[in-house]
Design an enzyme around this catalytic site. Sequence first.
Site, PDB file in Angstrom:
ATOM      1  N   CYS A  29       0.842  -1.204   0.000  1.00 42.63           N
ATOM      2  CA  CYS A  29       0.000   0.000   0.000  1.00 42.63           C
ATOM      3  C   CYS A  29       0.876   1.252   0.000  1.00 42.63           C
ATOM      4  O   CYS A  29       1.443   1.606   1.029  1.00 42.63           O
ATOM      5  CB  CYS A  29      -0.919  -0.043   1.223  1.00 42.63           C
ATOM      6  SG  CYS A  29      -1.803   1.482   1.557  1.00 42.63           S
ATOM      7  N   CYS A  32      -0.125   3.937   2.524  1.00 44.41           N
ATOM      8  CA  CYS A  32       0.201   3.492   3.892  1.00 44.41           C
ATOM      9  C   CYS A  32       1.672   3.777   4.197  1.00 44.41           C
ATOM     10  O   CYS A  32       2.005   4.322   5.255  1.00 44.41           O
ATOM     11  CB  CYS A  32      -0.012   1.986   4.049  1.00 44.41           C
ATOM     12  SG  CYS A  32      -1.679   1.414   3.765  1.00 44.41           S
TER      13      CYS A  32
END
Length: 106
Positions: A29, A32
């Site tokens: 991600c 993230c």
Amino acid sequence: MVIVDKENFEAEVLNSAMPVIVDLWGPQCGPCLALMPSVEKLAEEYEGKIKFCKLNVAENRRLVISLRVMAVPTILFYKGGENVQRISSDEVTLDAIREGAEKLLA
């Protein structure tokens, strides 16, 4: 930041005397990984007031499903063992996390 998984989630998050913010992230991600250094700095700012934890969704699928998390990044806010707020995906900004942290302390 405390790394949580299925083994220590209950002890570190649900049974914490302090409010807890859990950062759910994934190794694939991009948002993230981009957010993580800022969240770690925020954790230092609130040290002693709020416990910050991070949970790798790729390694803890059952736990993530039980938390009803469908996308990352997701930030969960806990107070007294209860999930009192959640922000997900596009809503996750440093300002939104800080706002949630302040609500936990109010």
